[in-house]
Scaffold this motif. Structure first.
Motif, short mmCIF file in Angstrom:
data_model
loop_
_atom_site.label_atom_id
_atom_site.label_comp_id
_atom_site.label_asym_id
_atom_site.label_seq_id
_atom_site.Cartn_x
_atom_site.Cartn_y
_atom_site.Cartn_z
N THR A 94 0.84 -1.19 0.00
CA THR A 94 0.00 0.00 0.00
C THR A 94 0.88 1.25 0.00
N PRO A 95 0.67 2.19 -0.94
CA PRO A 95 1.52 3.40 -1.01
C PRO A 95 1.50 4.19 0.29
N GLU A 96 2.65 4.78 0.64
CA GLU A 96 2.78 5.60 1.83
C GLU A 96 3.26 6.99 1.43
N GLU A 97 2.91 7.98 2.23
CA GLU A 97 3.21 9.38 1.89
C GLU A 97 4.66 9.76 2.14
N TYR A 98 5.34 9.05 3.05
CA TYR A 98 6.70 9.44 3.38
C TYR A 98 7.44 8.26 4.00
N SER A 132 9.70 2.43 6.47
CA SER A 132 8.28 2.65 6.23
C SER A 132 7.72 3.56 7.31
N SER A 133 6.75 4.37 6.94
CA SER A 133 6.13 5.27 7.92
C SER A 133 5.13 4.57 8.82
N THR A 134 4.66 3.37 8.41
CA THR A 134 3.65 2.67 9.23
C THR A 134 3.97 1.20 9.48
N GLN A 135 4.64 0.54 8.56
CA GLN A 135 4.83 -0.90 8.71
C GLN A 135 6.00 -1.22 9.64
N PHE A 136 5.77 -2.20 10.51
CA PHE A 136 6.81 -2.64 11.43
C PHE A 136 6.68 -4.13 11.68
N TYR A 137 7.72 -4.70 12.25
CA TYR A 137 7.68 -6.13 12.56
C TYR A 137 8.21 -6.36 13.97
#
Length: 228
Positions: A94-98, A132-137
């Motif tokens: 999913t595209p992210e803004e930054y 990534s601005s939102t994805q983490f593991y």
């Protein structure tokens, strides 16, 4: 004289309070379908810490899926498009803004079991290793043998031009606690699980499809700040 002593006492108290505040680490509660996971964010990675808090306050993680789960490795979430995903839909792009500039602190912050780290695009398209601005593991990993650690070191030599070297203490950590040492020095570790590691273990054992997405959806129902 008494006034001077009083002023000094106030000064010491103020400095002590400041030190305690500076050392306090934010904590986030992830309420998932499988149970609660409480994570602590590192002050050593302020850009990632502040961005994560911002995303939590915005409700970004409420309803997202653990869209990539690999047994004996890690569980990944934070793709905002997963909130409306159809069964079997491939996720993660999913595209992210930054993006966030890398904040890699090796050997202080490691991929030990329970470490929280930022996902990112590959080195080929992202040589700066921005996150990534939102994805983490969240790391699960395995407890490594000496032979397996030698393999991990050879991989680190390849991807870091031999700049990341495991010390005897680091090797012992991965032998006794476990984790994913072959990712050290190339991804930003910005927190760790302080409660609910057994929930991470439960999720990493989920049955998945060919794209490593769990067949039965596992959501973060709600993310909230419990210590700021």
């Amino acid at each position: 004289m008494k006034k001077t002593i009083t002023i000094l006492l106030f000064a010491v108290a103020a400095l002590t309070t400041h030190a305690q505040t500076a050392d306090k680490r934010p904590e986030i509660l992830l309420e998932t379908d499988s149970g609660n996971i409480r994570i602590q964010l590192y002050n050593e990675t302020p850009k990632h810490r502040d961005n994560f808090i911002k995303q939590v306050k915005a409700g970004a993680y409420d309803g997202v899926l653990f869209h990539r789960v690999i047994k004996d490795f890690m569980i990944q979430t934070g793709d905002l498009g997963s909130k409306t995903a159809k069964p079997g839909q491939m996720l993660g792009d999913t595209p992210e803004e930054y993006t966030i500039p890398a904040e890699i602190h090796y050997p202080q912050l490691l991929h030990k079991r329970g470490a929280v780290a930022a996902a990112r695009e590959s080195d080929e398209v992202n040589p700066q290793r921005a996150s990534s601005s939102t994805q983490f593991y969240i790391v699960w990993g395995i407890k490594f043998s000496d032979k397996q650690l030698d393999w991990a070191q050879s991989r680190l030599n390849h991807y870091t031009d031999s700049t990341v070297q495991m010390s005897p203490e680091t090797r012992e950590l991965y032998k006794t606690v476990g984790g994913t040492p072959h990712l050290d020095g190339t991804y930003t570790v910005f927190g760790e699980v302080v409660e609910g590691l057994e929930i991470v273990n439960r999720i990493e054992q989920a049955v998945v499809d060919d794209n490593d997405r769990p067949l039965a959806d596992i959501h973060i129902r709600k993310a909230s700040i419990v210590v700021e």
